[in-house]
Design a protein around this motif. Sequence first.
Motif, PDB file in Angstrom:
ATOM      1  N   PHE B  39      43.617  43.553  47.004  1.00 30.04           N
ATOM      2  CA  PHE B  39      42.553  42.552  46.980  1.00 30.04           C
ATOM      3  C   PHE B  39      41.277  43.246  47.432  1.00 30.04           C
ATOM      4  CE2 PHE B  39      40.540  38.509  48.309  1.00 30.04           C
ATOM      5  CZ  PHE B  39      40.861  37.731  47.211  1.00 30.04           C
ATOM      6  N   CYS B  79      36.434  29.803  47.448  1.00 24.01           N
ATOM      7  CA  CYS B  79      35.950  30.638  46.343  1.00 24.01           C
ATOM      8  C   CYS B  79      36.950  30.756  45.194  1.00 24.01           C
ATOM      9  CB  CYS B  79      35.667  32.032  46.885  1.00 24.01           C
ATOM     10  SG  CYS B  79      37.126  32.781  47.610  1.00 24.01           S
ATOM     11  N   ILE B  81      37.947  33.386  43.423  1.00 31.08           N
ATOM     12  CA  ILE B  81      38.852  34.544  43.357  1.00 31.08           C
ATOM     13  C   ILE B  81      40.145  34.257  44.124  1.00 31.08           C
ATOM     14  CG2 ILE B  81      37.759  35.782  45.285  1.00 31.08           C
ATOM     15  CD1 ILE B  81      38.519  38.395  43.918  1.00 31.08           C
ATOM     16  N   ILE B 105      38.761  40.835  55.276  1.00 32.77           N
ATOM     17  CA  ILE B 105      37.362  40.647  54.895  1.00 32.77           C
ATOM     18  C   ILE B 105      36.843  39.281  55.272  1.00 32.77           C
ATOM     19  CG2 ILE B 105      37.265  42.338  53.039  1.00 32.77           C
ATOM     20  CD1 ILE B 105      37.858  39.936  51.116  1.00 32.77           C
ATOM     21  N   CYS B 106      37.711  38.286  55.283  1.00 29.57           N
ATOM     22  CA  CYS B 106      37.248  36.920  55.562  1.00 29.57           C
ATOM     23  C   CYS B 106      38.462  36.049  55.855  1.00 29.57           C
ATOM     24  CB  CYS B 106      36.495  36.355  54.354  1.00 29.57           C
ATOM     25  SG  CYS B 106      37.593  36.072  52.959  1.00 29.57           S
ATOM     26  N   VAL B 108      39.497  33.487  54.326  1.00 26.55           N
ATOM     27  CA  VAL B 108      40.217  33.061  53.122  1.00 26.55           C
ATOM     28  C   VAL B 108      41.230  34.133  52.710  1.00 26.55           C
ATOM     29  CG1 VAL B 108      39.941  32.571  50.667  1.00 26.55           C
ATOM     30  CG2 VAL B 108      38.342  31.580  52.324  1.00 26.55           C
ATOM     31  N   ALA B 109      40.779  35.365  52.621  1.00 28.06           N
ATOM     32  CA  ALA B 109      41.684  36.450  52.222  1.00 28.06           C
ATOM     33  C   ALA B 109      42.807  36.580  53.247  1.00 28.06           C
ATOM     34  CB  ALA B 109      40.912  37.755  52.100  1.00 28.06           C
ATOM     35  N   PHE B 245      30.136  41.299  46.254  1.00 26.69           N
ATOM     36  CA  PHE B 245      31.001  42.402  46.703  1.00 26.69           C
ATOM     37  C   PHE B 245      32.487  42.091  46.571  1.00 26.69           C
ATOM     38  CE2 PHE B 245      29.169  39.899  50.110  1.00 26.69           C
ATOM     39  CZ  PHE B 245      30.290  39.318  50.656  1.00 26.69           C
ATOM     40  N   CYS B 246      32.833  40.814  46.492  1.00 30.24           N
ATOM     41  CA  CYS B 246      34.269  40.500  46.445  1.00 30.24           C
ATOM     42  C   CYS B 246      34.598  39.847  45.113  1.00 30.24           C
ATOM     43  CB  CYS B 246      34.639  39.628  47.638  1.00 30.24           C
ATOM     44  SG  CYS B 246      36.367  39.167  47.638  1.00 30.24           S
ATOM     45  N   GLU B 247      34.379  38.525  45.031  1.00 31.24           N
ATOM     46  CA  GLU B 247      34.582  37.881  43.728  1.00 31.24           C
ATOM     47  C   GLU B 247      33.522  38.414  42.768  1.00 31.24           C
ATOM     48  OE1 GLU B 247      35.000  33.606  43.810  1.00 31.24           O
ATOM     49  OE2 GLU B 247      33.840  33.456  41.961  1.00 31.24           O
ATOM     50  N   VAL B 303      31.316  42.222  54.807  1.00 32.48           N
ATOM     51  CA  VAL B 303      32.664  42.010  55.330  1.00 32.48           C
ATOM     52  C   VAL B 303      33.098  43.109  56.284  1.00 32.48           C
ATOM     53  CG1 VAL B 303      33.412  40.609  53.401  1.00 32.48           C
ATOM     54  CG2 VAL B 303      33.688  43.082  53.278  1.00 32.48           C
ATOM     55  N   PRO B 332      29.166  34.391  45.200  1.00 30.01           N
ATOM     56  CA  PRO B 332      30.133  33.432  44.682  1.00 30.01           C
ATOM     57  C   PRO B 332      30.035  32.127  45.470  1.00 30.01           C
ATOM     58  CG  PRO B 332      31.209  35.462  45.422  1.00 30.01           C
ATOM     59  CD  PRO B 332      29.809  35.526  45.892  1.00 30.01           C
ATOM     60  N   PHE B 334      30.986  29.227  47.679  1.00 31.61           N
ATOM     61  CA  PHE B 334      31.909  29.098  48.820  1.00 31.61           C
ATOM     62  C   PHE B 334      32.246  30.416  49.509  1.00 31.61           C
ATOM     63  CE2 PHE B 334      33.366  25.587  45.925  1.00 31.61           C
ATOM     64  CZ  PHE B 334      32.806  24.560  46.644  1.00 31.61           C
ATOM     65  N   CYS B 335      31.569  31.503  49.166  1.00 31.31           N
ATOM     66  CA  CYS B 335      31.886  32.770  49.842  1.00 31.31           C
ATOM     67  C   CYS B 335      31.090  32.848  51.141  1.00 31.31           C
ATOM     68  CB  CYS B 335      31.555  33.955  48.951  1.00 31.31           C
ATOM     69  SG  CYS B 335      31.757  35.521  49.822  1.00 31.31           S
ATOM     70  N   GLU B 336      31.787  32.556  52.240  1.00 33.67           N
ATOM     71  CA  GLU B 336      31.112  32.445  53.528  1.00 33.67           C
ATOM     72  C   GLU B 336      30.426  33.747  53.980  1.00 33.67           C
ATOM     73  OE1 GLU B 336      33.531  30.310  56.277  1.00 33.67           O
ATOM     74  OE2 GLU B 336      31.750  29.257  56.963  1.00 33.67           O
ATOM     75  N   PRO B 337      31.094  34.899  53.904  1.00 34.47           N
ATOM     76  CA  PRO B 337      30.396  36.109  54.359  1.00 34.47           C
ATOM     77  C   PRO B 337      29.080  36.339  53.608  1.00 34.47           C
ATOM     78  CG  PRO B 337      32.730  36.586  53.977  1.00 34.47           C
ATOM     79  CD  PRO B 337      32.488  35.193  53.495  1.00 34.47           C
TER      80      PRO B 337
HETATM   81  S1  SF4 Z   1      35.238  34.058  50.655  1.00 36.71           S
HETATM   82 FE1  SF4 Z   1      34.096  35.732  49.722  1.00 36.71          FE
HETATM   83  S2  SF4 Z   1      34.900  37.550  50.691  1.00 36.71           S
HETATM   84 FE2  SF4 Z   1      36.396  35.915  51.045  1.00 36.71          FE
HETATM   85  S3  SF4 Z   1      37.851  36.015  49.363  1.00 36.71           S
HETATM   86 FE3  SF4 Z   1      36.289  34.586  48.769  1.00 36.71          FE
HETATM   87  S4  SF4 Z   1      34.789  35.783  47.629  1.00 36.71           S
HETATM   88 FE4  SF4 Z   1      36.070  37.195  48.800  1.00 36.71          FE
END
Ligand code: SF4
Lengths: 419, 386
Positions: B39, B79, B81, B105-106, B108-109, B245-247, B303, B332, B334-337
Amino acid sequence: MSEERYKYQGIGRELQKQLLTSWYDRLQSAFGDGRKVAYLFVPGNIAEFLRVFDFELVFPEVNALQCGVRKLSGDLILKAEDVGYSSDVCGYVKNDIGMVLAGNVGPSGHTLPKPDLLLCTYCGCTTFIKWFEALSHYYNVPLVMLDIPYLREGKIEEVDRQYVVAQLKELAVICEKITGKRYDHEKLVEITRHSAEAEDLWVQILHSAKHKPSPFDSYFEAVFFMAPIYVLRGLPECTRYYREAMREIQERIDHGIGPIPEEKFRVVIEGPPPWPHFRAFWELLKKWGVCAVASSYSKVGGYWDHGFRHDPSRPLESIAEYCLTCYTNLSLPMRTDLLRQYAEEYDADAIVIHSVKSCRSFSVGQADMRDQFIRKWDIPTLLIESDLADPRYFQVAQLRNRIDAFFESLEHKRLVQVG
Amino acid sequence: MMTFEENIEQYRSIIDDVSLPTVREWKSKHLAGKVVGMFPVYTPFELPHAAGMLPVGVYGAGGKVEIDHADSRIQSFVCSIARSTLELGLRGMLNELDVLWFPSICDVARNLSGVWKPNVPNQHVEYIHFPQNMMSAAAPVYYRAELQRLLGNLQSLAGQEISRDALNRSIHQFNRNRELSRTLYRIKSVTPWLLSTYEAYVLMRLGTLIPVEEHNRILQNVLPEIQNRNPKPRDYVRVMLEGGFCEQPPLELMQVIEEAGCYIVNDDLLLHTRWFEEPVPVTDDPLLSLAEAYIHRSRYSSVRHYGNKPRKEQFLEKIRENNVDGVIFCAPKFCEPALLDYVLLKDESEKQSINYLTFEYEEKMGTFESIRTQVETFVESVMFFS
Ligand code: SF4
Ligand code: SF4
């Protein structure tokens, strides 16, 4: 409950209020008198360690939740959104930043001092890092990190413990520089001794909910009763508080009184409360005679009920273990299992999950937890959704429908079983 | 021989295919071979590579599958992803991956790694806690042990020891890959008319799906081809993308930004390929070498906590190095970071009078027309008013 014949009823709430007010007074007066101020999180807070250097402690989360209870968070959140914060990020962060932008006047009207030490006790929630990075930006104070490895393997790894202890030793040097005071190991021993005493008493209160009916609501009351163990731990007044609070609980046990007139359902609650609608939420459950006999939220800042204590004979190691085992730092399988154990130990009828929209740290995975409780362990589980800080997400009618339907069906099941 | 453009279209069809054709092909040639899915944003791909395994980037479904099953597992305020990756897992579409790595990273992950276990029981899942205390002398020691733990698990899976030399050979291959990526990015920054972001992205994304040696060969071959193209430079504004950087944003979104009059001269897409801006030293202790590189020489990212040099300073450096006219914050939904950092980076941009534009994206976006209009207006304002 607070009738004349009871000597101690109400003392837990009253004394807690007094202690917090005098704590905020002390903070307000820390301006310019040479006392140093440390900002830190409740989970994994190393209060004992910082007290060695006589820091005054500020917990931005406590400010945020107090703002929620006092219905100030709605406006503060809007202030943060005005400067660019998205409607989709953690409500606590926005509440706090709104407060900073509005001149750092705390929930009780006290102006709060700036941090001399901005200590990010990163204990599970990654948003903690983003939050303190933002405070570092707004206060223009460097961020100091205390990195707590997540319990990814389901237990404390030796390397994790050593890493935390090593960081504490490095932190001592930073604290010495900021405060001009030496690290005094004997003092730390003494402080951890106070902590352990208070922790023993707090656990007695938590365990009291095993009685039937339970004398204590381990969610709606615990969130107030837990404040001193988080923000005043290590001080003698913290132990004094729990001694008094325990008297109140003992009296309730002796007289068979509890938080609700008649206990009909015993539940375990997962997730932070909807602070701006705390009363309303409680009422929705009280109506069904629901008592929370255990909860995870009352463990966010420390998890003692299965045996952990701060240990004066190995203070640094035990502080590291304390940080590592806070609820926020437990892996999802550990959290799931803990809630299941609580349901068993406290003989609960159901689990209620309050899922918080803007807190992904708690909420992602809760739907799956629910699924497991129901399928694997046959524990009826209700999942409802609102927010911990943002009043806009509390839909009372919808919540009432879900709660009523759930307890109606539990009641029905019970009748059928009895029949 | 296929032209450069034809190659790009072929690669695109590979990256668009969620059934992982390159992975299936690799497995058919390496019958006992194991695949480690990773991931984003960054994971130490040298480790599986040294074990003779194939490290593969897992970037969700990019809008290619409907989210049916994952919706009941992960709430809608998360998010895309995370939800689409879980959907692929629940549908068995990631079964080719023997192991799945989730980095810290966050939230969610992190929690996704926990949700994975009961839902996709046959896949081995690892959660990697990256050190966040960049100032601590204990951080490299800690992270080295974390790498050792991962390596140990890979060793049991492979049924054999992974030698120091094998690790160093892998470090060397990935150093080469980073060097080629840097060259590619330099072309995009210095002569952006030679290579669109869409093309660069397809080339780099392909690298997350094939063995690094093969990717190195491809990059080595295309670099001179790119240098030999000669389209006319256009009067475009030079922008930097920040937040993806992620999704990953839909490919159409990158095309729309470029068509609307921008050269994207720098971005934070597929960040792992440029995570280390200098080569990782080949030493007697390759794990320590990787650990120190992570702590002292990683690129800035939302992250990863930054240590003593705030992210906003590094962000400004990137802007200056690339001679950027404006920043497009595109994160993205809802991507909090990304959303939390946005405010700080935007403030810094305002302080430095740097133009910026902001919007959010999702994997599944219906139309890009409103974004096209926003970018066009942005381009005009940058050209005429600044
Ligand atoms: S919140 Fe952001 S960093 Fe975390 S998984 Fe979703 S896209 Fe990736
Ligand atoms: S635990 Fe939840 S409420 Fe607390 S900081 Fe993290 S995301 Fe916000």
